[in-house]
Design an enzyme around this catalytic site. Sequence first.
Site, short mmCIF file in Angstrom:
data_model
loop_
_atom_site.label_atom_id
_atom_site.label_comp_id
_atom_site.label_asym_id
_atom_site.label_seq_id
_atom_site.Cartn_x
_atom_site.Cartn_y
_atom_site.Cartn_z
N ARG A 91 7.77 32.65 65.46
CA ARG A 91 7.04 32.77 64.20
C ARG A 91 5.97 31.70 64.13
O ARG A 91 6.24 30.51 64.28
CB ARG A 91 7.99 32.61 63.02
CG ARG A 91 7.20 32.54 61.73
CD ARG A 91 7.98 32.81 60.53
NE ARG A 91 7.11 32.73 59.37
CZ ARG A 91 7.52 32.95 58.15
NH1 ARG A 91 8.79 33.23 57.94
NH2 ARG A 91 6.70 32.88 57.14
N ARG A 100 4.09 38.28 60.82
CA ARG A 100 5.02 37.36 61.48
C ARG A 100 5.95 38.17 62.38
O ARG A 100 6.26 39.33 62.11
CB ARG A 100 5.83 36.56 60.46
CG ARG A 100 6.78 37.33 59.58
CD ARG A 100 6.11 37.94 58.40
NE ARG A 100 5.32 36.99 57.66
CZ ARG A 100 5.83 36.22 56.68
NH1 ARG A 100 7.09 36.32 56.38
NH2 ARG A 100 5.06 35.40 56.05
N ASP A 103 10.80 37.23 59.80
CA ASP A 103 10.92 36.43 58.58
C ASP A 103 12.33 36.60 58.05
O ASP A 103 12.79 37.74 57.91
CB ASP A 103 9.89 36.93 57.56
CG ASP A 103 10.06 36.26 56.21
OD1 ASP A 103 10.30 35.05 56.17
OD2 ASP A 103 9.95 36.95 55.18
N ASP A 105 14.85 35.59 55.00
CA ASP A 105 14.94 34.99 53.67
C ASP A 105 16.40 35.00 53.21
O ASP A 105 17.09 36.02 53.34
CB ASP A 105 14.10 35.78 52.66
CG ASP A 105 12.61 35.47 52.82
OD1 ASP A 105 12.28 34.42 53.40
OD2 ASP A 105 11.78 36.27 52.37
N1 LIG Z 1 15.84 31.59 49.32
C1 LIG Z 1 14.96 31.19 50.26
N2 LIG Z 1 14.94 31.78 51.48
C2 LIG Z 1 14.05 31.38 52.44
N3 LIG Z 1 13.14 30.39 52.27
C3 LIG Z 1 13.15 29.78 51.06
C4 LIG Z 1 14.04 30.15 50.01
N4 LIG Z 1 13.81 29.38 48.93
C5 LIG Z 1 12.80 28.57 49.27
N5 LIG Z 1 12.41 28.78 50.56
C6 LIG Z 1 11.32 28.03 51.19
O1 LIG Z 1 10.19 28.88 51.30
C7 LIG Z 1 9.36 28.31 52.32
C8 LIG Z 1 8.35 29.33 52.75
O2 LIG Z 1 9.05 30.35 53.41
P1 LIG Z 1 8.20 31.54 54.04
O3 LIG Z 1 6.92 31.03 54.62
O4 LIG Z 1 9.12 32.31 54.94
O5 LIG Z 1 7.85 32.38 52.77
P2 LIG Z 1 7.57 33.93 52.89
O6 LIG Z 1 8.83 34.58 53.39
O7 LIG Z 1 6.33 34.17 53.64
O8 LIG Z 1 7.32 34.30 51.39
P3 LIG Z 1 8.50 34.66 50.37
O9 LIG Z 1 9.25 33.37 50.19
O10 LIG Z 1 7.74 35.12 49.16
O11 LIG Z 1 9.32 35.74 51.02
C9 LIG Z 1 10.36 27.90 53.40
O12 LIG Z 1 9.88 26.78 54.11
C10 LIG Z 1 11.63 27.58 52.61
O13 LIG Z 1 11.88 26.19 52.63
N1 LIG Z 2 6.46 45.28 53.22
C1 LIG Z 2 6.59 43.95 53.27
N2 LIG Z 2 5.66 43.16 52.71
C2 LIG Z 2 5.83 41.80 52.75
C3 LIG Z 2 6.93 41.22 53.39
C4 LIG Z 2 7.89 42.09 53.98
O1 LIG Z 2 8.91 41.64 54.56
N3 LIG Z 2 7.69 43.42 53.90
N4 LIG Z 2 7.10 39.86 53.41
C5 LIG Z 2 6.20 39.08 52.79
C6 LIG Z 2 6.41 37.62 52.76
O2 LIG Z 2 7.73 37.28 52.83
C7 LIG Z 2 5.02 39.60 52.15
N5 LIG Z 2 4.89 41.01 52.18
#
Ligand SMILES: Nc1ncnc2c1ncn2[C@@H]1O[C@H](COP(=O)(O)OP(=O)(O)OP(=O)(O)O)[C@@H](O)[C@H]1O
Ligand SMILES: Nc1nc2c(c(=O)[nH]1)N=C(CO)CN2
Length: 182
Positions: A91, A100, A103, A105
């Site tokens: 990533r 990416r 990802d 979460d």
């Molecule tokens: N529940 C969570 N799961 C994953 N990352 C988290 C969470 N809460 C906060 N974070 C923080 O979010 C930061 C950014 O994560 P990342 O760049 O993957 O965001 P994203 O997946 O692109 O956007 P989103 O968070 O909207 O899905 C990470 O460095 C992490 O420390």
């Molecule tokens: N369809 C889709 N869109 C996104 C996604 C994802 O996993 N699926 N993740 C994002 C940032 O976490 C932003 N936008």
Amino acid sequence: MNSHATSECSEAYIALGANLGDREVNLMEALERLDEVPGIRVERVSNLYETDPVGYVDQPMFLNMAAALSTSLSPHELLAEMQRIEKELGRVRHIHWGPRTVDLDLLWMEGRRLDTPDLILPHPRMQERAFVLRPLADIVFESEPSGLYHVVKTALENLEGKEGIQLWKTSNWRSVSALSES
Ligand SMILES: Nc1ncnc2c1ncn2[C@@H]1O[C@H](COP(=O)(O)OP(=O)(O)OP(=O)(O)O)[C@@H](O)[C@H]1O
Ligand SMILES: Nc1nc2c(c(=O)[nH]1)N=C(CO)CN2
């Protein structure tokens, strides 16, 4: 064979997404690597869905799925393992919400609420994302004790934008640890 710590096991739900490279391979590799971590077992995975990118739309279609884990790790320890695996799978962060390879979460951990700089639980945007809720609905059942079933059901019912999601492949995952025990 991975000796999974069974003491103090929590159930955790994660969302997985990928829109670069071989998306399905990346997602399966991430699950295998999670399952190999001492103290993490992948218990169930959702179907795979192909989804329109949300937020930053000028990027390839995503494959999204969700998984239920049992873990003896703390939320922060689990997040650290997830971020390690994201990095291992290449990533590279250029654009926020941009493309990416994978990802991961952390969505929910027994309903615990956390608000720390690097980890917020439940995930603050999970209830507004059909690409998270739809896969999650495959693996959360009414018997789930922490109330996640009703959170997902209600959020899905209230969500306007359910379009842009299509079933891509039904899941056939069995936990690797279960296989290695059989
Ligand atoms: N529940 C969570 N799961 C994953 N990352 C988290 C969470 N809460 C906060 N974070 C923080 O979010 C930061 C950014 O994560 P990342 O760049 O993957 O965001 P994203 O997946 O692109 O956007 P989103 O968070 O909207 O899905 C990470 O460095 C992490 O420390
Ligand atoms: N369809 C889709 N869109 C996104 C996604 C994802 O996993 N699926 N993740 C994002 C940032 O976490 C932003 N936008």
